[in-house]
Design an enzyme around this catalytic site. Structure first.
Site, PDB file in Angstrom:
ATOM      1  N   CYS A   2       0.842  -1.207   0.000  1.00 39.54           N
ATOM      2  CA  CYS A   2       0.000   0.000   0.000  1.00 39.54           C
ATOM      3  C   CYS A   2       0.872   1.250   0.000  1.00 39.54           C
ATOM      4  O   CYS A   2       1.900   1.307   0.666  1.00 39.54           O
ATOM      5  CB  CYS A   2      -0.960   0.076   1.176  1.00 39.54           C
ATOM      6  SG  CYS A   2      -2.082  -1.291   1.295  1.00 39.54           S
ATOM      7  N   ARG A  27       4.043  -0.265  -4.743  1.00 43.67           N
ATOM      8  CA  ARG A  27       3.766  -0.756  -3.393  1.00 43.67           C
ATOM      9  C   ARG A  27       2.486  -1.591  -3.319  1.00 43.67           C
ATOM     10  O   ARG A  27       2.228  -2.264  -2.317  1.00 43.67           O
ATOM     11  CB  ARG A  27       3.645   0.417  -2.417  1.00 43.67           C
ATOM     12  CG  ARG A  27       4.878   1.272  -2.338  1.00 43.67           C
ATOM     13  CD  ARG A  27       4.671   2.401  -1.369  1.00 43.67           C
ATOM     14  NE  ARG A  27       4.531   1.939  -0.020  1.00 43.67           N
ATOM     15  CZ  ARG A  27       5.540   1.695   0.814  1.00 43.67           C
ATOM     16  NH1 ARG A  27       6.775   1.891   0.403  1.00 43.67           N
ATOM     17  NH2 ARG A  27       5.332   1.271   2.026  1.00 43.67           N
ATOM     18  N   TRP A  74      -2.615  -2.861  -1.658  1.00 45.59           N
ATOM     19  CA  TRP A  74      -2.221  -4.264  -1.774  1.00 45.59           C
ATOM     20  C   TRP A  74      -3.028  -4.972  -0.690  1.00 45.59           C
ATOM     21  O   TRP A  74      -2.792  -4.783   0.501  1.00 45.59           O
ATOM     22  CB  TRP A  74      -0.726  -4.415  -1.535  1.00 45.59           C
ATOM     23  CG  TRP A  74      -0.214  -5.811  -1.746  1.00 45.59           C
ATOM     24  CD1 TRP A  74       0.218  -6.358  -2.910  1.00 45.59           C
ATOM     25  CD2 TRP A  74      -0.060  -6.827  -0.746  1.00 45.59           C
ATOM     26  NE1 TRP A  74       0.618  -7.663  -2.700  1.00 45.59           N
ATOM     27  CE2 TRP A  74       0.452  -7.967  -1.386  1.00 45.59           C
ATOM     28  CE3 TRP A  74      -0.328  -6.891   0.617  1.00 45.59           C
ATOM     29  CZ2 TRP A  74       0.718  -9.160  -0.706  1.00 45.59           C
ATOM     30  CZ3 TRP A  74      -0.071  -8.070   1.293  1.00 45.59           C
ATOM     31  CH2 TRP A  74       0.448  -9.193   0.630  1.00 45.59           C
ATOM     32  N   ASN A 100      -1.737   2.256   5.556  1.00 44.19           N
ATOM     33  CA  ASN A 100      -0.810   1.211   5.118  1.00 44.19           C
ATOM     34  C   ASN A 100      -0.389   0.448   6.370  1.00 44.19           C
ATOM     35  O   ASN A 100       0.077   1.067   7.324  1.00 44.19           O
ATOM     36  CB  ASN A 100       0.397   1.877   4.433  1.00 44.19           C
ATOM     37  CG  ASN A 100       1.595   0.960   4.261  1.00 44.19           C
ATOM     38  OD1 ASN A 100       2.726   1.391   4.305  1.00 44.19           O
ATOM     39  ND2 ASN A 100       1.360  -0.318   4.079  1.00 44.19           N
ATOM     40  N   GLY A 101      -0.569  -0.865   6.373  1.00 43.58           N
ATOM     41  CA  GLY A 101      -0.194  -1.665   7.539  1.00 43.58           C
ATOM     42  C   GLY A 101      -1.322  -2.615   7.910  1.00 43.58           C
ATOM     43  O   GLY A 101      -2.207  -2.881   7.094  1.00 43.58           O
ATOM     44  N   GLU A 490      18.013 -17.407  -6.996  1.00 43.15           N
ATOM     45  CA  GLU A 490      17.584 -16.074  -7.404  1.00 43.15           C
ATOM     46  C   GLU A 490      17.016 -16.093  -8.831  1.00 43.15           C
ATOM     47  O   GLU A 490      15.999 -15.453  -9.117  1.00 43.15           O
ATOM     48  CB  GLU A 490      18.765 -15.099  -7.284  1.00 43.15           C
ATOM     49  CG  GLU A 490      18.510 -13.684  -7.762  1.00 43.15           C
ATOM     50  CD  GLU A 490      17.391 -12.958  -7.047  1.00 43.15           C
ATOM     51  OE1 GLU A 490      16.886 -13.448  -6.022  1.00 43.15           O
ATOM     52  OE2 GLU A 490      16.979 -11.887  -7.529  1.00 43.15           O
ATOM     53  N   LYS A 494      13.271 -14.946  -9.753  1.00 43.57           N
ATOM     54  CA  LYS A 494      12.968 -13.887 -10.735  1.00 43.57           C
ATOM     55  C   LYS A 494      11.953 -14.395 -11.741  1.00 43.57           C
ATOM     56  O   LYS A 494      10.990 -13.712 -12.062  1.00 43.57           O
ATOM     57  CB  LYS A 494      14.220 -13.460 -11.502  1.00 43.57           C
ATOM     58  CG  LYS A 494      15.192 -12.465 -10.971  1.00 43.57           C
ATOM     59  CD  LYS A 494      14.736 -11.131 -10.567  1.00 43.57           C
ATOM     60  CE  LYS A 494      14.015 -11.109  -9.264  1.00 43.57           C
ATOM     61  NZ  LYS A 494      14.767 -10.753  -8.083  1.00 43.57           N
ATOM     62  N   GLU A 497       8.424 -14.919 -10.242  1.00 46.44           N
ATOM     63  CA  GLU A 497       7.783 -13.653  -9.857  1.00 46.44           C
ATOM     64  C   GLU A 497       7.100 -12.970 -11.026  1.00 46.44           C
ATOM     65  O   GLU A 497       6.021 -12.428 -10.867  1.00 46.44           O
ATOM     66  CB  GLU A 497       8.844 -12.676  -9.336  1.00 46.44           C
ATOM     67  CG  GLU A 497       9.228 -12.891  -7.911  1.00 46.44           C
ATOM     68  CD  GLU A 497      10.201 -11.827  -7.441  1.00 46.44           C
ATOM     69  OE1 GLU A 497      11.262 -11.661  -8.075  1.00 46.44           O
ATOM     70  OE2 GLU A 497       9.899 -11.156  -6.456  1.00 46.44           O
ATOM     71  N   HIS A 513      19.359 -36.357  -5.723  1.00 48.12           N
ATOM     72  CA  HIS A 513      18.581 -36.665  -4.521  1.00 48.12           C
ATOM     73  C   HIS A 513      17.131 -36.223  -4.657  1.00 48.12           C
ATOM     74  O   HIS A 513      16.482 -35.917  -3.664  1.00 48.12           O
ATOM     75  CB  HIS A 513      19.231 -36.019  -3.294  1.00 48.12           C
ATOM     76  CG  HIS A 513      20.636 -36.466  -3.106  1.00 48.12           C
ATOM     77  ND1 HIS A 513      20.963 -37.674  -2.521  1.00 48.12           N
ATOM     78  CD2 HIS A 513      21.817 -35.896  -3.483  1.00 48.12           C
ATOM     79  CE1 HIS A 513      22.283 -37.813  -2.519  1.00 48.12           C
ATOM     80  NE2 HIS A 513      22.822 -36.752  -3.104  1.00 48.12           N
ATOM     81  N   LYS A 613       6.302  -4.247  -3.767  1.00 51.49           N
ATOM     82  CA  LYS A 613       7.734  -4.005  -3.627  1.00 51.49           C
ATOM     83  C   LYS A 613       8.195  -4.075  -2.182  1.00 51.49           C
ATOM     84  O   LYS A 613       9.260  -4.589  -1.879  1.00 51.49           O
ATOM     85  CB  LYS A 613       8.029  -2.617  -4.208  1.00 51.49           C
ATOM     86  CG  LYS A 613       9.485  -2.242  -4.218  1.00 51.49           C
ATOM     87  CD  LYS A 613      10.206  -2.966  -5.315  1.00 51.49           C
ATOM     88  CE  LYS A 613      11.692  -2.722  -5.309  1.00 51.49           C
ATOM     89  NZ  LYS A 613      12.390  -3.847  -5.960  1.00 51.49           N
TER      90      LYS A 613
END
Ligand code: F6R
Length: 618
Positions: A2, A27, A74, A100-101, A490, A494, A497, A513, A613
């Site tokens: 947010c 955000r 968000w 926001n929160g 990573e 990427k 995402e 394995h 983000k």
């Protein structure tokens, strides 16, 4: 998670708010809204969907006024829809809030307010803030907000307006970021600097527990005890251009291409007379020399950078290191004490779990250094010492340049702590000379991939074709060994995402394995097979994959024997550098591959679904 903004001044508030929200959309982007105060009324317009949907709506029915608040959401509590979008009114529509929160005690507060007759319309936790402030309001919005925040549990950054107090915005924060901006006869409040940087570079960072009162004639800050605080604005040195796409199709691509120059600047700044320097770090080398073990705490991409840090610190600084995902570290009674250095890594400096990890470590007596990109962020401020990555604003949700900046700083910090520990034979001059060549190698590599149709975009197009031809049945496996193993994780992160393709990273030695069972003609396997002590082992892994019909994209060192005509289907050559320096270079083709695959599928690369983000909720 947010984004919030508030404006009071002489401009058209709607335009300032929409413009500011467009820079906060990273955000959260499932809905957006604004509230504008004019002629004794608070008018709200809010819409599910991206900010563009709201902007279109506002073109049809533009709200007029010179002060107001805005929000880009968000979702946490309640699905993304028009009703759950912010701002929220109180029951009489006197007050509007953006938040926001997460308000942890909202159920309890809601019940109390409902028994007093307050009617709730949304499924959000945030709406309770509007009713609570209305309940405590007696002709002074700031006073009501001060009393309301004392009753809130959880995390919040809020901005509030009242229909009877045109030109006034009250904000407050606890564990969610909030800054204020001072212009010429106009004032701003926002989650992050880019939202207001077009209008002012004079920024005030709010501390936890503070309440801020913005009026047309100035700003007043109150601390958690209700006492006035005098705080001079900080002048922000970067400009809004850095937060724009600058001709690139996406922020992600721009940020990938910014890496060589970013690394060059950093090495020039940090390496002096063959020594690593961290002028902002208030730790003495003597203090660092006493450290017996290191815990690295981070999330997501920053966690992968931390894993590379472990390889470096153990190999070069000869100190035991473990790396924890912050969400695990904070709940698992970690063995940190006075002799432990905790390194918290975070691009945003606001990630809730990493921040909680910092607090947990401090509680246990550990020293905490953070590696952050956002200056003066919560994690930076709460740590005992901070190393800033100075990568510039990272807007794309998928982290790229912040990652290589974190790795680069970990290299330098490794030598810094190694010298503090009196490790012999560091040979810094030689190592740093090689390190300083990395930006040039990265630049050369990226120049070869500058045109729209380059080798990696070609492989992405082939994958897309292949995927469609197999009725959407394919996935990716990323394999690597040693210091590049975190890059395998990573690369997979990427790709998932931004292209929503299933992807897993694995240490190549673990292939037998379990993951080998996945290999038939379906998965594409990215093998990081650059020059390394374990290079032969990687070659053997590639043969094993090929023998089972898997398709291999190998990242190899320039001029290496492995060629497309041999066992690999596709090869990407990166400049040949010593293994220990390779992670920064290897990261780049992985970023580009993810970028181009997502592009083939036509996805929204900078704003992938369900992500945000800055993860300021747990
Ligand atoms: C990946 C990504 C996330 C972040 C993670 C931590 O591309 O962006 O995995 O790395 O949310 O964020 P920071 O570094 O801001 O703490």
């Amino acid at each position: 998670m947010c984004g919030i903004i508030g404006y009071t001044g002489k401009r058209n508030a709607r335009e300032v708010l929409i413009n500011g929200l467009s820079r906060l959309e990273y955000r959260g982007y499932d809905s957006a809204g604004v509230a504008i105060v004019e002629d004794g009324d608070v008018q709200i317009e809010k819409k599910q969907g991206k900010l563009s949907v709201l902007a279109e709506e506002l073109k049809r029915s533009p709200l007029q006024g010179t002060s107001g608040i805005g929000h880009t959401r968000w979702a946490t509590h309640g699905v993304p829809n028009d009703v759950n979008a912010h701002p929220h009114y109180d029951h009489r529509k006197d007050i509007a809030i953006v938040h926001n929160g997460i308000i942890e005690n909202y159920q309890e507060l809601k019940k109390t307010l409902q028994t007093k007759g307050y009617k709730f319309v949304s499924e959000t936790d945030s709406e309770v803030i509007a009713h609570l402030i209305a309940d405590l309001y007696t002709n002074d919005l700031c006073d009501a907000v001060k009393r309301a925040v004392k009753k809130l549990k959880g995390s919040f950054a809020i901005a509030v307006v009242h229909k009877g107090e045109q030109g006034r915005i009250v904000g407050a924060r606890k564990d969610s970021p909030l800054i204020a901006g001072a212009g010429d006869g106009e004032f701003f409040i926002a989650s992050d600097i880019p939202a207001i940087l077009e209008y002012t570079n004079k920024v005030i960072y709010l501390e936890n527990g503070e309440v801020i009162d913005l009026k047309e004639d100035g700003i007043t800050i109150y601390n958690s005890r209700g006492k006035k605080e005098n705080r001079e604005p900080v002048i922000i040195k970067w400009d809004i251009k850095q937060a724009e796409k600058d001709g690139y199709k996406h922020f992600m691509l721009k940020e990938i291409f910014e890496q060589p120059e970013m690394l060059r600047r950093m090495f020039t700044k940090r390496i002096k007379n063959g020594q690593a320097h961290f002028e902002e770090l208030t730790f003495s080398k003597k203090e660092l020399g006493k450290i017996k073990k290191i815990a690295i705490v981070a999330c997501g991409t920053a966690y992968h950078a931390g894993m590379i840090g472990k390889y470096l610190l153990e190999k070069i600084a000869k100190i035991p290191v473990w790396v924890d995902q912050a969400s695990e570290f904070r709940y698992r009674d970690p063995l940190v004490a006075k002799d432990t250095l905790v390194i918290a890594i975070s691009q945003s400096g606001e990630t809730a779990d990493t921040l909680a990890g910092v607090r947990e470590a401090k509680k246990r007596g550990a020293k905490v250094i953070s590696i952050c990109n956002v200056v003066d962020s919560s994690i930076a401020r709460e740590s005992h010492g901070v190393i800033y990555t100075h990568a510039g604003p990272e807007i794309a949700v998928a982290s790229t340049k912040a990652y290589t900046a974190q790795i680069a700083n970990l290299y330098l910090f490794t030598y810094y702590i190694a010298s503090a520990r009196g490790i012999k034979g560091l040979n810094e001059k030689k190592v740093f000379a090689a390190l300083k060549k990395i930006p040039g190698h990265a630049k050369n590599f990226l120049e070869q991939h500058h045109s729209k149709k380059n080798k990696i975009s070609g492989y992405a197009a082939k994958f897309h074709e292949y995927y469609l031809a197999r009725n959407n049945k394919s996935c990716f496996l990323y394999l690597a060994r040693n210091i590049n193993y975190p890059n395998a994780l990573e690369g997979a992160l990427k790709l998932k995402e931004i292209s929503y393709i299933s992807a897993e990273g694995y240490p190549a030695g673990e292939m037998k394995h379990g993951p080998i069972a996945l290999i038939d003609e379906n998965p594409w396997v990215v093998c990081i097979a650059t020059e390394a002590a374990t290079h032969d082992k990687m070659e053997a892994n590639i043969q094993e994959i090929k023998a089972r019909g898997g398709i291999v994209i190998a990242i190899v060192s320039e001029g290496d024997g492995l060629g497309e005509d041999k066992s690999i289907n596709y090869a990407i050559e990166v400049p040949r550098v010593p293994e220990i320096l390779s992670p920064m270079l290897v990261a780049i083709p992985l970023q580009l591959l993810a970028y181009y695959v997502a592009g083939e599928f036509g996805y929204d690369i900078d704003q992938p679904r369900n992500l945000a983000k800055s993860v300021t909720v747990e």
